[in-house]
Design an enzyme around this catalytic site. Structure first.
Site, mmCIF file in Angstrom:
data_model
loop_
_atom_site.group_PDB
_atom_site.id
_atom_site.type_symbol
_atom_site.label_atom_id
_atom_site.label_comp_id
_atom_site.label_asym_id
_atom_site.label_seq_id
_atom_site.Cartn_x
_atom_site.Cartn_y
_atom_site.Cartn_z
ATOM 1 N N HIS A 152 3.267 5.760 4.076
ATOM 2 C CA HIS A 152 4.302 5.481 3.058
ATOM 3 C C HIS A 152 5.699 5.595 3.687
ATOM 4 O O HIS A 152 6.502 6.466 3.323
ATOM 5 C CB HIS A 152 4.117 6.495 1.929
ATOM 6 C CG HIS A 152 4.842 6.220 0.662
ATOM 7 N ND1 HIS A 152 6.186 5.931 0.600
ATOM 8 C CD2 HIS A 152 4.403 6.214 -0.609
ATOM 9 C CE1 HIS A 152 6.532 5.764 -0.656
ATOM 10 N NE2 HIS A 152 5.465 5.930 -1.410
ATOM 11 N N GLU A 255 5.333 0.057 3.430
ATOM 12 C CA GLU A 255 4.151 0.896 3.582
ATOM 13 C C GLU A 255 2.931 0.080 4.031
ATOM 14 O O GLU A 255 2.537 -0.870 3.342
ATOM 15 C CB GLU A 255 3.831 1.561 2.237
ATOM 16 C CG GLU A 255 5.044 2.230 1.612
ATOM 17 C CD GLU A 255 4.830 2.606 0.145
ATOM 18 O OE1 GLU A 255 3.683 2.906 -0.235
ATOM 19 O OE2 GLU A 255 5.807 2.590 -0.617
HETATM 20 O O1 LIG Z 1 7.114 9.793 -6.066
HETATM 21 P P1 LIG Z 1 5.885 9.575 -5.222
HETATM 22 O O2 LIG Z 1 4.665 10.225 -5.811
HETATM 23 O O3 LIG Z 1 6.085 10.002 -3.808
HETATM 24 O O4 LIG Z 1 5.619 8.025 -5.213
HETATM 25 C C1 LIG Z 1 6.601 7.133 -4.769
HETATM 26 C C2 LIG Z 1 6.126 5.678 -4.877
HETATM 27 O O5 LIG Z 1 5.071 5.470 -3.977
HETATM 28 C C3 LIG Z 1 4.588 4.106 -3.857
HETATM 29 O O6 LIG Z 1 5.509 3.307 -3.231
HETATM 30 C C4 LIG Z 1 4.186 3.553 -5.199
HETATM 31 O O7 LIG Z 1 3.950 2.153 -5.113
HETATM 32 C C5 LIG Z 1 5.234 3.823 -6.239
HETATM 33 O O8 LIG Z 1 4.736 3.438 -7.511
HETATM 34 C C6 LIG Z 1 5.631 5.293 -6.251
HETATM 35 O O9 LIG Z 1 6.596 5.538 -7.244
#
Ligand SMILES: O=P(O)(O)OC[C@H]1O[C@H](O)[C@H](O)[C@@H](O)[C@@H]1O
EC number: 5.1.3.15
Length: 279
Positions: A152, A255
């Site tokens: 990510h 990602e």
């Molecule tokens: O806030 P987190 O749990 O780290 O997630 C952060 C982000 O991760 C990814 O990119 C998903 O596609 C998003 O939908 C999410 O909001």
């Protein structure tokens, strides 16, 4: 297996390891989450965004850098969002010039959530201008399991001056509205962010370039079929406690992801995926 060469580790405290390569690149890796927090190329420039408000330490999900997502991407299942690898304590196995290897295996805590035996191996290689993160998942148990996963990556970049090139013609799922996902084909040469973006680009096999006046980064991957692009933009960013309100202007997440079609590993099988960043 490379041998542990402690001299390549510059320092380690509070589970944060600082290491450099002979040709001048630098990384910081937290054993909490097996998490790359910093990558500086030989010119001293930082390329990963790390929130100044992030929590660090046992059990915290670090905001920024490269969170390891396993065995569940986002909320696509019953596990905690993005699984548990990012909240787990990893082990340093080996290091050398521009190389670090970390592992995470199942434990009482992981088996309470995911009743399977596994080992994750993260191989990080870095040099003056490149960073490669390779994640291997091995089923060390006797029954099959299924997972989704991602690297990510939060890339530090002024969003107003940033574009991604290489997604033209890709099918994508826009997940900004969690109650109604929308499908489309990305028609443009460049993806520029001027609103909330949360899209899964399916089978995005071509390398993508991050373009900005400050730098270009070639982003390629193996094993991970999909590419997720995320920026929370103003309203969502203000709701995320561990991000400053204006942080959305300073990063884009690109990602390497295995999301659309989950992977099943039979007993003894392994899967490997990687993401490479090159200046
Ligand atoms: O806030 P987190 O749990 O780290 O997630 C952060 C982000 O991760 C990814 O990119 C998903 O596609 C998003 O939908 C999410 O909001």
């Amino acid at each position: 297996m490379r041998l542990l060469i402690p001299s390549k580790i510059n320092s380690m405290s509070n589970n944060l390891i600082n290491a450099s390569s002979q040709d001048g690149a630098h990384i910081s890796v937290s054993l909490d989450g097996g998490h790359l927090c910093s990558w500086r190329t030989a010119d001293g420039v930082e390329h990963l965004y790390l929130s100044p408000l992030t929590k660090m330490g046992a059990g915290a999900a670090i905001r920024g850098g490269i969170p390891i997502i396993f065995p569940q991407f986002a909320s696509k299942g019953d596990l905690p969002k993005h699984g548990f690898a990012r909240n787990s304590l990893w082990r340093l196995c080996a290091s050398g010039d521009g190389f670090m290897q970390l592992t995470l295996s199942d434990s009482v805590e992981t088996r309470a959530l995911f009743p399977h035996a596994f080992t994750l191996t993260l191989n990080i290689t870095f040099s003056a201008r490149t960073l490669n993160a390779e994640l291997a998942v091995t089923n060390t148990g006797t029954d099959a399991f299924t997972f989704t996963s991602a690297l990510h990556t939060y890339l530090a970049t002024p969003i107003a001056d940033t574009a991604l090139r290489g997604l033209q013609g890709c099918r994508y799922i826009d997940t900004t509205d969690k109650t109604c996902e929308r499908n489309g084909i990305f028609e443009d040469t460049l993806l520029q962010v001027n609103n909330e973006v949360d899209s899964v680009f399916l089978q995005a096999d071509k390398a993508v370039e991050l373009l900005s006046p400050q730098k270009n980064i070639a982003i390629s991957k193996t094993g991970f079929p999909d590419l997720v692009v995320w920026n929370p933009w103003q309203t969502l960013c203000a709701q995320i406690a561990d991000l400053p309100d204006d942080a959305y202007q300073q990063f884009i997440c690109v990602e390497a992801a295995l999301v659309a079609v989950p992977m099943t590993l039979l007993a003894g099988e392994s899967w490997v995926g990687s993401q490479r960043l090159e200046m």
